[in-house]
Design a protein around this motif. Structure first.
Motif, short mmCIF file in Angstrom:
data_model
loop_
_atom_site.label_atom_id
_atom_site.label_comp_id
_atom_site.label_asym_id
_atom_site.label_seq_id
_atom_site.Cartn_x
_atom_site.Cartn_y
_atom_site.Cartn_z
N PHE A 1 -7.08 2.78 -5.37
CA PHE A 1 -8.03 2.12 -4.47
C PHE A 1 -9.24 3.03 -4.27
O PHE A 1 -9.08 4.24 -4.08
N ALA B 1 -6.25 -5.92 1.84
CA ALA B 1 -6.09 -6.36 0.45
C ALA B 1 -5.53 -7.77 0.42
O ALA B 1 -4.67 -8.12 1.24
N PHE C 1 -10.31 -6.47 -2.22
CA PHE C 1 -10.31 -5.51 -1.13
C PHE C 1 -11.49 -5.82 -0.21
O PHE C 1 -12.63 -5.91 -0.67
N ILE D 1 -2.10 1.06 -4.51
CA ILE D 1 -1.51 -0.20 -4.09
C ILE D 1 -0.63 -0.72 -5.22
O ILE D 1 -1.00 -0.64 -6.40
N GLY E 1 -2.78 5.32 1.49
CA GLY E 1 -3.85 4.36 1.26
C GLY E 1 -4.61 4.54 -0.03
O GLY E 1 -5.61 3.85 -0.26
N LYS E 2 -4.16 5.43 -0.91
CA LYS E 2 -4.88 5.70 -2.14
C LYS E 2 -4.45 4.82 -3.31
O LYS E 2 -5.15 4.70 -4.30
N SER F 1 -2.44 -7.59 2.92
CA SER F 1 -1.86 -6.35 3.44
C SER F 1 -2.96 -5.46 3.98
O SER F 1 -3.95 -5.20 3.30
N TRP F 2 -2.79 -5.01 5.22
CA TRP F 2 -3.75 -4.13 5.87
C TRP F 2 -3.53 -2.70 5.38
O TRP F 2 -2.38 -2.26 5.24
N SER F 3 -4.60 -1.99 5.11
CA SER F 3 -4.48 -0.60 4.67
C SER F 3 -3.91 0.26 5.80
O SER F 3 -4.07 -0.06 6.98
N TRP G 1 0.84 -1.20 0.00
CA TRP G 1 0.00 0.00 0.00
C TRP G 1 0.88 1.25 0.00
O TRP G 1 1.95 1.27 0.61
#
Length: 376
Positions: free
Chosen positions: A97, A361, A371, A82, A79-80, A352-354, A75
């Motif tokens: 995202f 994700a 997602f 990935i 967080g916008k 993977s955690w945001s 990420w």
């Protein structure tokens, strides 16, 4: 060992067959079939970023990733976006995202498993590149310009950024074959101001995973040592950045590890443990204040990936099954399970955690990126 065996997949040839010849005559039956599918899709709420109808309300979106063998996930700090690392060129794909629109693609060589890392300040995207020189490559994610390209040891690589983005830790598992029966891996630190190596620690162990403490003062890594009976032992080590002192925190005699992750709380470190036989993999949780292992979480099958929640001591785990599971790290309680209804693959390569902790994700080997809403 699987670390070596996985490189057999690096030369997967990209499909080059020609597309089937399009028939010129289209019957009314085919036209009716397309109309029916489109109508069903419209009524079911499917869209370009959710290619298969999935009734799970926790699923935010799902979309296909073109290419061969998706293997890494990272990420952006905001967080916008990935980044997905692939086994063919272009080896890095950037997606927005949550709609999954591809923003950019770049990179000439395959990216290693767990081989993508976005710097916390968002200025760099580092990749462990699998080519004859086992290269460390760093890009500007905005311009996609390559900033650093340097050989970083033999064997597979692992990457970890310091919280202030001033240092990049690079792990090498070393080359191990008939001519080199003893691994020659190591840990190296690169200073991002000049991209010079400021610390190097060669070792006879295999090192592929590492993680920084939230305060940036220590680096945790797992050292795997092969034994004569082809089994492995793994020790979790802490490197003090100020004085280069190394301290052992935990040890497991029954497997090997390629992933290390430090919880944002600062006290817990997780690393996976797999074996060469058919036993399910495990995630081991170490408490650095107690300097001991406090929990062993057993996965469905081999554990491929894990990711801490940035908000609490929960960890997402997945592997060679269609389930991604979220666990309470200290108690070992299963919080939630996410089933991937893929019809072509059982392998979840990455989770993977945001950065804000609201989403997770997951990257599946059938070239789909999912997602999910994280558990509350």
């Amino acid at each position: 060992m699987p670390q070596m065996e996985r490189q057999d997949n690096l030369l997967i040839a990209q499909y080059r067959g020609s597309l089937p010849r399009v028939q010129k005559r289209v019957s009314y039956m085919v036209l009716y079939g397309w109309f029916y599918l489109l109508l069903t899709c419209f009524l079911s709420g499917c869209s370009s970023d959710n290619h298969a109808v999935n009734t799970d309300p926790r699923l935010v979106s799902k979309f296909a990733v073109s290419g061969v063998y998706p293997r890494a996930l990272a990420w952006s700090p905001d967080g916008k976006e990935i980044a997905v690392g692939m086994g063919n060129s272009p080896s890095v794909r950037l997606f927005s995202f949550p709609n999954g629109q591809q923003i950019a693609s770049f990179g000439d060589y395959p990216v290693d498993t767990n081989g993508l890392a976005w710097s916390p300040n968002g200025q760099y995207l580092a990749g462990a590149i699998l080519n004859p020189s086992n290269t460390l490559q760093v890009w500007n994610p905005v311009t996609t310009k390559s900033l650093v390209l340097t050989s970083a040891g033999s064997g597979g690589l692992g990457l970890a950024w310091s919280p202030d983005s001033k240092f990049l830790a690079v792990m090498s598992e070393g080359k191990r074959d008939a001519k080199n029966p003893t691994p020659n891996g190591g840990v190296a630190l690169y200073e991002t101001a000049s991209w010079t190596q400021t610390f190097s620690m060669p070792t006879t162990s295999i090192i592929t995973g590492a993680a920084w403490s939230p305060d940036g003062k220590r680096l945790a890594f797992a050292a795997n040592t092969p034994r004569a009976d082809n089994s492995d032992s793994t020790v979790l080590l802490l490197l003090d950045i100020a004085d280069n002192h190394i301290e052992q925190i935990g040890e497991a005699q029954d497997g090997f590890s390629t992933i290390v992750s430090w919880a944002s709380s600062g006290n817990l470190i997780a690393f996976e443990l797999n074996t060469l036989d058919t036993k399910p993999g495990e995630v081991l949780i170490a408490d650095i204040t107690k300097k001991t292992l406090i929990q062993r979480i057993r996965g469905d099958l081999t554990v491929n990936t894990l990711s801490w929640s940035p908000l609490e001591e929960r960890i997402a785990v997945a592997g060679f099954s269609r389930n991604m599971q979220v666990w309470e790290a200290r108690t070992g309680r299963l919080v939630e399970s996410y089933y991937h209804d893929s019809t072509t693959s059982d392998d979840i390569f990455q989770v993977s955690w945001s950065p804000d902790g609201r989403f997770i994700a997951s990257l599946v080997s059938d070239n789909t990126l999912w997602f999910w809403h994280a558990p509350k």
